[in-house]
Design an enzyme around this catalytic site. Sequence first.
Site, PDB file in Angstrom:
ATOM      1  N   GLY A  76       0.825  -1.195   0.000  1.00 58.91           N
ATOM      2  CA  GLY A  76       0.000   0.000   0.000  1.00 58.91           C
ATOM      3  C   GLY A  76       0.862   1.249   0.000  1.00 58.91           C
ATOM      4  O   GLY A  76       2.079   1.192   0.182  1.00 58.91           O
ATOM      5  N   GLY A 125       0.389  -5.232   0.729  1.00 57.89           N
ATOM      6  CA  GLY A 125      -0.853  -5.153  -0.027  1.00 57.89           C
ATOM      7  C   GLY A 125      -0.801  -5.884  -1.350  1.00 57.89           C
ATOM      8  O   GLY A 125      -1.840  -6.299  -1.883  1.00 57.89           O
ATOM      9  N   GLU A 148       5.724  -6.082   7.596  1.00 59.29           N
ATOM     10  CA  GLU A 148       5.107  -5.014   8.390  1.00 59.29           C
ATOM     11  C   GLU A 148       5.758  -4.766   9.745  1.00 59.29           C
ATOM     12  O   GLU A 148       5.771  -3.618  10.226  1.00 59.29           O
ATOM     13  CB  GLU A 148       3.613  -5.320   8.578  1.00 59.29           C
ATOM     14  CG  GLU A 148       2.757  -5.078   7.341  1.00 59.29           C
ATOM     15  CD  GLU A 148       2.845  -6.199   6.313  1.00 59.29           C
ATOM     16  OE1 GLU A 148       2.249  -6.057   5.241  1.00 59.29           O
ATOM     17  OE2 GLU A 148       3.518  -7.228   6.590  1.00 59.29           O
ATOM     18  N   ASP A 156      -1.406  -7.495   7.431  1.00 57.72           N
ATOM     19  CA  ASP A 156      -2.840  -7.298   7.225  1.00 57.72           C
ATOM     20  C   ASP A 156      -3.214  -7.861   5.858  1.00 57.72           C
ATOM     21  O   ASP A 156      -2.599  -8.802   5.390  1.00 57.72           O
ATOM     22  CB  ASP A 156      -3.216  -5.824   7.398  1.00 57.72           C
ATOM     23  CG  ASP A 156      -2.614  -4.917   6.331  1.00 57.72           C
ATOM     24  OD1 ASP A 156      -1.564  -5.278   5.744  1.00 57.72           O
ATOM     25  OD2 ASP A 156      -3.180  -3.844   6.068  1.00 57.72           O
TER      26      ASP A 156
END
Length: 366
Positions: A76, A125, A148, A156
Amino acid sequence: MTAREEPVLPHTDEPVLLHTDGRAAHITLNRPKALNALTHAMVRGIDAALTAWAQDPAVETVVITGAGDRGLCAGGDIRAVHDDARDGDGTASAAFWRDEYHLNARIARYPKPYVAVMDGIVMGGGVGISAHGAVRVVTERSRIAMPETGIGFVPDVGGTYLLALAPGELGTHLALTGAPIGAGDALLCGLADHCVPSASLPRLIADLADTPVRDVLARYVQPPPPGELAERQGWIDACYGADTVEEIVDRLSGHGDPAAKEAAETLLTKAPTALKVTLAALRRARRLGALERVLDQEYRVSCRALTTPDLVEGIRAQVIDKDRDPRWSPATLAEVTGADVAGFFASLGPRELGLAGPDTTPEVAW
């Protein structure tokens, strides 16, 4: 956007290119200078395309690729998340994640073969828009990671769901260290289905215009390059099976394999809070079952991370200033309490993601 639009010219500045070729519909992430990092507008565009193509009888297969020669997607747009967490109120990031996680769930249950070409770098992402797909193709160039914890965040986009399903404690090792893996290990861990030489990808993609995906794959699939995790799984399972991050580090440090000691040293550079929350999230994900329930949990964790100093500091150190010297708060594992970790999983009340329902069913497989 229509379900059957003409190919967009390659020089366009649009961040997502959509076109159809015969019976295949194509999504191309088109931010090569940013390694195709996802913005909120890109997520909405992909979701709209998938909605239209799901109802289009002329579309048999959907293919997602990344522009440029470096990879599918680096994740992301974390610079935007940094700025929102530092200067805003977090609502922009929460809205982005809400739509992104809905897209991840849509991909997992898409009614037509969704072919993700995971060539080159696929991180964060990028894993979310590929590894939930029905047909996941890696190459000898693939480097897949959920990094992350190195930016004070927690895996996530369904990453804790995917890694919780990996054999033994391999997923725990990958989630905590953020280590990248190649094609062979991606297949071992269940993050990919098929390995195809990168030189064969143009022909494979072209063949999907008039041939079902199963038949096309049979022409191009090759054995993957050898991985590293299979021979390391003994010490990985023994060390990462511990109940706490502190015990995991102690076991790794005390193990005779140099790679285990290296993993311990790596863990001690990551955000202590993120490590403990990640371990808890993975263990909870194993009990939650369906992807939607795990995404609901990840949304709580992600929104909570926006309120902590580590996310802003981690992105600053790794991406913005690039000094690679984050100052975590708390600074040590011992300072992170059980109450600190539990707070990441508390209900958001009316702001819950709410993907899971009583009729949640297994993902679509082809």
